[in-house]
Design an enzyme around this catalytic site. Structure first.
Site, PDB file in Angstrom:
ATOM      1  N   ASP A 261      48.022  38.817  34.203  1.00  0.00           N
ATOM      2  CA  ASP A 261      46.813  39.090  33.432  1.00  0.00           C
ATOM      3  C   ASP A 261      46.003  40.140  34.204  1.00  0.00           C
ATOM      4  O   ASP A 261      46.355  40.538  35.311  1.00  0.00           O
ATOM      5  CB  ASP A 261      46.029  37.778  33.178  1.00  0.00           C
ATOM      6  CG  ASP A 261      45.151  37.875  31.950  1.00  0.00           C
ATOM      7  OD1 ASP A 261      44.808  36.850  31.376  1.00  0.00           O
ATOM      8  OD2 ASP A 261      44.825  39.025  31.547  1.00  0.00           O
TER       9      ASP A 261
HETATM   10  C1  GLC Z   1      42.282  39.628  29.367  1.00  0.00           C
HETATM   11  C2  GLC Z   1      42.835  38.340  28.832  1.00  0.00           C
HETATM   12  C3  GLC Z   1      44.211  38.472  28.247  1.00  0.00           C
HETATM   13  C4  GLC Z   1      44.375  39.850  27.639  1.00  0.00           C
HETATM   14  C5  GLC Z   1      44.335  40.853  28.775  1.00  0.00           C
HETATM   15  C6  GLC Z   1      44.446  42.300  28.252  1.00  0.00           C
HETATM   16  O1  GLC Z   1      41.573  39.398  30.540  1.00  0.00           O
HETATM   17  O2  GLC Z   1      42.831  37.210  29.691  1.00  0.00           O
HETATM   18  O3  GLC Z   1      44.361  37.424  27.271  1.00  0.00           O
HETATM   19  O4  GLC Z   1      45.622  39.932  26.960  1.00  0.00           O
HETATM   20  O5  GLC Z   1      43.160  40.729  29.549  1.00  0.00           O
HETATM   21  O6  GLC Z   1      43.333  42.593  27.467  1.00  0.00           O
END
Ligand code: GLC
Length: 717
Positions: A261
């Site tokens: 993430d």
């Molecule tokens: C965010 C979220 C994740 C998302 C990623 C890209 O922090 O936790 O669900 O897909 O970043 O935006």
């Protein structure tokens, strides 16, 4: 494209760049060809920017085409960029949030919505969506419950598969996009519902309740997995080799792309799990995670780790191979632009067909919580007052991607477009912010229109930014200003319909007696207002059933239907009982339970009839009920099968969903609904996490809600 040959010609730095993902604004080069903006802040070299493997967050097909052309020009290996985006509940035409889609109990409708979103996203330049989010959720204080399909493992598995099918198809069409199941794992278990907080779960609870929905997505062929921000039993998922390498890679044999993430590798330093980026890189690569999103641990440290003999470059080659194989599977080496097309954006975005799909979903996800008979309204009613801070708002949810609120129909729009001879009055009544003060001017305006209308329809709840990522709430009631508004209107008009817009279960106890009817539209998306109007004026009937429990009070959180019995259950929910598992000041039972939702009609469900009461592990039991529509309107309902394992090596819930069927019945129509119970239905992760069914007695419940007590017994011999 010969992937192995391509890898052989890549330098280590180019391989590490392939394993790194930056926002598109990091890929911009200034007019003199220099590094600029966030890329500069990240201290990226031109070579790294030129060899980056994937990117996220971009705004049009035109931008994607331009970026891909620039990238292919600059990348010495001519490897196309992967474009990834959070297509969670729509791309430009927005359907209801996943917690709402769970309430449809209609996986094929969810699949249809995802397919529609994939078409729009693909022409908008998207190759991969960071979806489905399949985290089990049990605590309404957590803002990201809006992204999940709810508190039940069985239902979440079915909805996870439906989303993978909808987005990916068989990846043969240019409109199919790869899906990425997230957040692995158990991010929804954040302690006290506070986002990014720790998760502490036994291996049994993890494997029994939290992991199956990720596995379901993987079994359905999901192309990617995203690890989560949280620690699991003290170890961040981003660096948790037991969770990622041992379970995901070895036990589940997932050999496709795993991505972190956003900056989660860096965050392992903040967690206190790694002393620096180098240790973060080591602990991350030891999980075999392939792509690092928005941080540079791999880029800055893997080379040293290889030189120090702590990492084998063959591990890096395997990561790069998985990434390149995904690009090959998506056809990017043949057509790096895939379906990106400005012309097709204009053709599909907000088109009639897509709006219709979103309206169907908004109707089927709405849940009627209370109705004293005031609904449905007659569409030639003399007058209605549409009141509230959300009455004229297009209510699209937190992850609405390229969706725009002003392209979504509000309740006001929907009603004005539907009625003919009805006088429609309007007043805002109060501001929407959680700490809004009571504004007498606004309240008096609302009282005035309510006084002069037959029915007052009050639109309250949360805006999209009051749930979603980083938006947890310690208090989950309506704001004081909204509660006051409802009570003041009720004083002058005895016909009050409350429409909730919410990204989570809200506590409604304070307004329960003031409203003649309450229903939730959740955050319904582009056609939310027209869907609400159809429901109010009987052009459609409610069929939504909650997939997340609505508490009486936030003090009950986490609260969920499939709880254990304890040694001292408070069976009568009597708050005066002594030495029972209860509160002094609140019932244990929720305000509205899992599986609950009213209709304009009513259904009679017969007692379950089993074809036999004893089965061996190789046999099955068939159970039937007869369902009859005994009301005045045609309607759909969800017949739910629950089972309880009465005695087991590890205590089991008082009931668990093990099957459901959504049926539609005309007035007086009746249908037989049958379920089949096999040994598989009864299996669970028992002692030493062996997935087994244990002999003994079981209870079986069939109803249109989880708060059913009548049961029949059967035995597994
Ligand atoms: C965010 C979220 C994740 C998302 C990623 C890209 O922090 O936790 O669900 O897909 O970043 O935006």
């Amino acid at each position: 494209m010969n992937i192995n040959k391509l890898i052989k010609q890549m330098s280590l730095e180019q391989k590490l760049a392939q394993m790194t993902q930056f926002n598109t604004n990091c890929l911009l080069i200034d007019s003199k060809g220099g590094i600029t903006g966030p890329a500069k802040d990240l201290n990226l070299s031109k070579d790294v920017v030129a060899s980056t493997g994937s990117t996220l967050n971009f705004y049009s097909a035109e931008e994607v085409i331009k970026l891909q052309k620039m990238h292919l020009n600059d990348d010495p290996n001519k490897i196309p960029l992967l474009f990834m985006h959070d297509v969670i509940h729509g791309f430009r035409t927005i359907y209801p949030i996943p917690l709402a889609m769970g309430a449809t109990w209609n996986p094929s409708l969810l699949e249809k919505c995802c397919k529609m979103a994939a078409k729009e996203a693909s022409v908008g330049g998207v190759h991969v969506t960071f979806n489905p989010m399949v985290d089990l959720v049990r605590d309404a204080r957590w803002g990201r419950v809006m992204e999940s399909t709810g508190e039940d493992t069985y239902l979440n598995q079915i909805m996870a598969k439906a989303q993978v099918r909808g987005f990916q198809g068989d990846l043969s069409s240019k409109y199919d996009i790869a899906a990425c199941v997230k957040h692995y794992a158990a991010y929804g278990g954040a302690e006290s519902g506070r986002d990014y907080n720790l998760v502490e779960l036994s291996e049994h609870t993890l494997k029994e309740y939290y992991l199956p929905s990720y596995k379901a997505a993987i079994d359905e062929g999901v192309e990617m997995v995203m690890t989560s921000f949280n620690t699991l039993n003290g170890i961040p998922a981003a660096g948790n080799s037991w969770l990622v390498k041992d379970i995901l890679r070895k036990e589940w044999k997932f050999n496709k792309v795993i991505i972190s993430d956003y900056a989660a590798f860096d965050e392992m330093i903040m967690h206190g799990y790694c002393k620096d980026k180098k240790e973060a890189a080591l602990k991350a690569i030891n999980t075999t995670t392939d792509i690092e999103m928005m941080s540079t641990c791999y880029l800055n440290s893997i080379k040293d780790l290889i030189n120090e003999g702590l990492v084998d470059e063959k591990v890096i080659d395997k990561c790069v191979k998985r990434i390149l194989l995904l690009k090959k599977k998506l056809g990017l080496f043949k057509n790096p632009f895939k379906a990106a097309s400005s012309e097709e954006e204009k053709k599909y975005f907000l088109c009639k067909e897509h709006r219709a799909i979103c309206k169907e979903a908004a109707i089927e996800s709405a849940v009627l919580l209370k109705n004293d008979g005031i609904l449905p309204l007659n569409d030639n009613i003399e007058s209605v007052a549409i009141i509230g801070p959300l009455a004229k708002e297009g209510m699209i949810g937190f992850w609405s991607c390229h969706g725009k609120e002003d392209e979504a129909t509000s309740v006001y729009d929907g009603i004005v477009n539907l009625v003919n001879n009805t006088k429609v009055n309007y007043a805002k009544g109060c501001d929407v912010n959680l700490d809004a003060i009571i504004d007498d001017k606004l309240v008096n305006e609302a009282i005035e229109v309510a006084k002069n209308s037959k029915v007052a329809i009050i639109c309250v709840g949360e805006t999209a930014s009051m749930s979603g990522e980083g938006n947890s709430r310690a208090n989950i009631t309506l704001s004081n200003a909204q509660i006051n508004l409802i009570k003041e209107v009720k004083k002058v008009n005895n016909n009050v319909v409350v429409i909730l817009f919410n990204g989570r279960p809200l506590v409604l106890t304070d307004i329960l007696d003031d409203a003649n009817a309450i229903f939730t539209m959740w955050q319904p998306g582009t056609e939310g207002g027209s869907a609400a109007a159809d429901l109010i004026f009987n052009k459609a009937n409610f069929s939504g059933k909650l997939t997340m429990t609505f508490p009486r009070h936030v003090g009950q959180c986490p609260i969920y239907y499939n709880h254990l019995n304890t040694g001292r259950p408070n069976l009568n929910d009597d708050i005066t009982a002594t030495y029972r598992s209860r509160y002094l000041d609140m019932k244990n039972s929720p305000l509205y339970p899992f599986g609950y939702g009213l209709s304009y009609t009513s259904f009679e469900i017969s007692k379950p009839v089993l074809n036999k009461n004893v089965m061996t592990k190789d046999e099955e039991i068939k159970v039937k009920v007869n369902v009859k529509n005994i009301g005045k309107y045609k309607g759909k309902t969800v017949i739910q099968l629950y089972i309880r394992d009465l005695v087991s090596s590890i205590c089991r819930p008082v009931k668990e969903l093990k099957g459901f069927k959504k049926i539609e019945l005309d007035v007086n129509e009746e249908k037989e609904v049958e379920f089949v119970i096999t040994e598989d239905t009864l299996k669970y992760y028992g002692i030493n996490n062996k997935y087994i069914a244990e002999k003994g007695e079981f209870e079986l419940f069939i109803s249109d809600c989880s708060d059913v007590n009548e049961s029949v017994k059967f035995e597994l011999k």
